[in-house]
Design a protein around this motif. Structure first.
Motif, mmCIF file in Angstrom:
data_model
loop_
_atom_site.group_PDB
_atom_site.id
_atom_site.type_symbol
_atom_site.label_atom_id
_atom_site.label_comp_id
_atom_site.label_asym_id
_atom_site.label_seq_id
_atom_site.Cartn_x
_atom_site.Cartn_y
_atom_site.Cartn_z
ATOM 1 N N LYS A 183 0.837 -1.195 0.000
ATOM 2 C CA LYS A 183 0.000 0.000 0.000
ATOM 3 C C LYS A 183 0.876 1.252 0.000
ATOM 4 N N ASN A 184 1.930 1.265 0.835
ATOM 5 C CA ASN A 184 2.846 2.416 0.871
ATOM 6 C C ASN A 184 3.572 2.585 -0.456
ATOM 7 N N HIS A 234 2.512 1.631 -3.485
ATOM 8 C CA HIS A 234 1.570 2.145 -4.481
ATOM 9 C C HIS A 234 1.222 3.597 -4.215
ATOM 10 N N LYS A 235 1.189 4.000 -2.941
ATOM 11 C CA LYS A 235 0.889 5.390 -2.615
ATOM 12 C C LYS A 235 1.997 6.303 -3.148
ATOM 13 N N LYS A 236 3.239 5.842 -3.118
ATOM 14 C CA LYS A 236 4.354 6.652 -3.603
ATOM 15 C C LYS A 236 4.375 6.749 -5.121
ATOM 16 N N ALA A 261 1.769 5.944 -7.236
ATOM 17 C CA ALA A 261 0.459 6.209 -7.832
ATOM 18 C C ALA A 261 0.141 7.695 -7.722
ATOM 19 N N ASP A 268 -2.757 12.169 -5.569
ATOM 20 C CA ASP A 268 -2.582 10.762 -5.234
ATOM 21 C C ASP A 268 -3.577 9.974 -6.078
ATOM 22 N N ASP A 273 -4.282 6.569 -5.431
ATOM 23 C CA ASP A 273 -4.489 5.283 -4.763
ATOM 24 C C ASP A 273 -5.983 5.054 -4.553
ATOM 25 N N VAL A 274 -6.317 3.900 -4.051
ATOM 26 C CA VAL A 274 -7.719 3.528 -3.891
ATOM 27 C C VAL A 274 -8.443 4.465 -2.920
ATOM 28 N N ASP A 275 -7.772 4.890 -1.855
ATOM 29 C CA ASP A 275 -8.404 5.807 -0.898
ATOM 30 C C ASP A 275 -8.732 7.148 -1.553
ATOM 31 N N SER A 276 -7.818 7.653 -2.360
ATOM 32 C CA SER A 276 -8.057 8.928 -3.045
ATOM 33 C C SER A 276 -9.176 8.813 -4.068
ATOM 34 N N VAL A 290 -4.208 3.172 -11.266
ATOM 35 C CA VAL A 290 -4.339 2.012 -10.390
ATOM 36 C C VAL A 290 -4.407 0.724 -11.215
#
Length: 133
Positions: free
Chosen positions: A41-42, A44-46, A48, A58, A60-63, A128
């Motif tokens: 996750k970290n 992909h966050k960097k 993505a 960002d 990522d899925v959360d964004s 993603v």
């Protein structure tokens, strides 16, 4: 009888109770799998990140979920304006011209137009999907 099956990040454990003929399923994340999941996750966050109108977002899925929520609220506001008598064009222009504070991929606050979010959302979803391959 206990069985375990490795599903990548998680292990699904299920117990079969022979007496009553019922089976209970319990998804369990193992500590090793949790660490691996957080590391991915970290990572992909960097990587993505997309850029739109000079603002790094960002991706990522959360964004993506947050962008979708903002668009849901914008859709409601547009319908609300139309119910109050605004034309479709005026309601759309009024909602999409509004700006909201947004923390970019560099953790800096930006003012972005709601009208830019659909383009950012689409690009984030493509990013993603690209990273998932």
């Amino acid at each position: 009888m206990k069985k375990s099956r490795d599903l990548g990040l998680a292990k699904l454990k299920y117990d079969f109770k022979i007496g009553g003929g019922t089976a209970s399923f319990t998804p369990v994340l193992e500590p090793r799998a949790i660490k691996k999941h957080k590391a991915m996750k970290n990572y992909h966050k960097k990587v993505a990140v997309i850029e739109l109108n000079g603002v790094p977002y960002d991706a990522d899925v959360d964004s993506i979920a947050f962008m979708s929520s903002v668009l849901s609220i914008a859709n409601f506001k547009m319908l609300e304006a139309m119910a109050a008598g605004a034309s479709v064009e005026d309601a759309f222009a009024g909602v999409t011209a509004q700006t909201i504070p947004w923390k970019d991929a560099n953790n800096k606050w930006q003012q972005i137009a709601i009208g830019d979010i659909p383009t950012g959302l689409e690009a984030a979803m493509h990013k993603v999907a690209e990273l998932a391959q």
